[in-house]
Enzyme design. Sequence first.
Site, PDB file in Angstrom:
ATOM      1  N   TRP A 106      42.978 -24.573   8.307  1.00  0.00           N
ATOM      2  CA  TRP A 106      43.207 -24.185   9.705  1.00  0.00           C
ATOM      3  C   TRP A 106      41.974 -24.360  10.575  1.00  0.00           C
ATOM      4  O   TRP A 106      42.077 -24.710  11.753  1.00  0.00           O
ATOM      5  CB  TRP A 106      43.792 -22.781   9.800  1.00  0.00           C
ATOM      6  CG  TRP A 106      45.233 -22.804   9.395  1.00  0.00           C
ATOM      7  CD1 TRP A 106      45.775 -22.310   8.243  1.00  0.00           C
ATOM      8  CD2 TRP A 106      46.319 -23.434  10.099  1.00  0.00           C
ATOM      9  NE1 TRP A 106      47.130 -22.587   8.196  1.00  0.00           N
ATOM     10  CE2 TRP A 106      47.484 -23.276   9.322  1.00  0.00           C
ATOM     11  CE3 TRP A 106      46.417 -24.124  11.300  1.00  0.00           C
ATOM     12  CZ2 TRP A 106      48.732 -23.773   9.720  1.00  0.00           C
ATOM     13  CZ3 TRP A 106      47.651 -24.622  11.702  1.00  0.00           C
ATOM     14  CH2 TRP A 106      48.794 -24.440  10.916  1.00  0.00           C
ATOM     15  N   ASP A 173      39.750 -17.150  15.011  1.00  0.00           N
ATOM     16  CA  ASP A 173      41.182 -17.322  14.810  1.00  0.00           C
ATOM     17  C   ASP A 173      41.565 -16.292  13.748  1.00  0.00           C
ATOM     18  O   ASP A 173      41.234 -16.437  12.577  1.00  0.00           O
ATOM     19  CB  ASP A 173      41.473 -18.753  14.325  1.00  0.00           C
ATOM     20  CG  ASP A 173      42.929 -18.927  13.917  1.00  0.00           C
ATOM     21  OD1 ASP A 173      43.720 -17.977  14.034  1.00  0.00           O
ATOM     22  OD2 ASP A 173      43.276 -20.044  13.465  1.00  0.00           O
ATOM     23  N   LYS A 197      53.066 -13.293  12.041  1.00  0.00           N
ATOM     24  CA  LYS A 197      52.674 -12.833  10.715  1.00  0.00           C
ATOM     25  C   LYS A 197      52.626 -11.296  10.641  1.00  0.00           C
ATOM     26  O   LYS A 197      53.243 -10.699   9.781  1.00  0.00           O
ATOM     27  CB  LYS A 197      51.337 -13.447  10.328  1.00  0.00           C
ATOM     28  CG  LYS A 197      51.436 -14.981  10.256  1.00  0.00           C
ATOM     29  CD  LYS A 197      50.177 -15.609   9.799  1.00  0.00           C
ATOM     30  CE  LYS A 197      50.169 -17.113   9.987  1.00  0.00           C
ATOM     31  NZ  LYS A 197      51.165 -17.834   9.197  1.00  0.00           N
TER      32      LYS A 197
END
Length: 361
Positions: A106, A173, A197
Site C-alpha cells: 500500500w 495512511d 474496515k
Amino acid sequence: MTKADEMRFSFASASSKLPAEILAAISADVIAWQASGMSALELPFTGKDFADILAQAEHELRAVLELPECYRILFLQGGASTQFTTLPMNLAGEARPCDYVLSGHWSRRAIEAASGWCDVRVIASGSNGSLPEPASWRRSSDAAYCHYTSNETAEGLQYHEYPEASDVPLIADMTADFLTRPIPIERFGLVYASAQKNLGAAGLTIVIVHEDLLGQAKHATPASLDYARQAAAGSKVNTPPTFAILVALRMLTWLRAQGGLDAAAARNIAKSAKLYAVIDADNFYRCLAAPRYRSSVSVCFRLPQPELDLLFLQEAQENGLCHLQGHPAVGGIRASLYNGVTDEAVTALADFMSDFKRRRG
Ligand SMILES: Cc1ncc(COP(=O)(O)O)c(C=O)c1O
C-alpha cells in the site's frame, strides 16, 4: 445448511464484518430515520436530520480520539486511494519534495500515485518481512511532509510504535488500523483512513488534518478534493456519503460503549495472538512477518505448499470461515481481524487451523 450458516464468519479485508447490533440498527434506519418520516437513505445532505448525524459523528470521533480543537475532521468520498493523490495536491505546494516510507504494497501504491504530483523521496524501504524502523528513516528538513503506512494490509506488517513528530508534518495512511488502538494524534499533521474496515461502510474516507496545513492546495485542485474548501464547507462541497456517515456514527457509539480505543487494542491483540499461537506451534503454518512487526489486524500466513493453501481455503469455506484468501499481490492466507470480528469467529478459525494441521500436516 442455510446460506446464512455457510457464511457464518467473514475475515474479509474490505468490507469487514459489522457487529450484529449495528446491522440491526441500520436496518431499522433504512426503513425510517427517527421521526423524520423518511429512510436514512433519503435524507437530503442539506437538511437538519443529516446535519445532526454529521455533528454527532464528528462529536463521537473527537471523543474517542480525544482530538484537540486544532484538528479538523473531513468526511470525504473516494477511498484512501484518492488520498494518495489528494495529499500532494494539497500539501506539496508547487514544487516541494515529499518524503515517503516504502514498507509494502500500500505504501508503494501511495508512492506511485504521488509521483505524478510531487517530487517523491523514498527515505526508507523494508524487506523480508520487516518494516524500516523510524530511527532509520532519512527524514529531510525541506520536505512538505513525511508519509508512512501504519499497517501494510497485504503483507500483514504493522508499526506497533508511532514515529516521533518533527518539524516536517507526519502523515499516516491508517486505513487498516484506524480506531483499533489509541493514536498520539498530536504527532501527526494528517491521518487518513477508508471506513470499510473499522468504521462501517465503504464510501466514506476520514481525513483528520491539523488546521495549520489547510489552504496550500495547488492551483486548479478540484474543490471537492481541496481540504481547506471541504473544511470550510463542513465536508459538504459536494454530496457527502450520507449513509456511510450514519453507519460510522453507529460504529463510533458502539466502539465507545465497548470501552474505546484501549479496550479495542486489547481485544485485537488477544484475537491475533490466538492465531499466531497456532502458527508458532510448529513449522506447518509460516508467517513471513518478523514477530515484532506482525499485525494485530491483518494476520497473513502460508502453508507448506501452495496446493495446501487452496485446500485450506476450500475447507475453511465449507466450515463457514470465509474470505481468507491473501491479497492478490501477495497470495497465501489472510485473516483480517478488524473491530467487528468477534472472539467467537477467531476461536473458530484457530480451532479449524489446528484441526487442518492435524489432518493434513
Ligand atoms: C493500508 C491501505 N491503504 C489504502 C487502501 C486502499 O483503500 P481504498 O480501497 O478505500 O482506496 C487499503 C485497502 O485495503 C489499505 O489497506
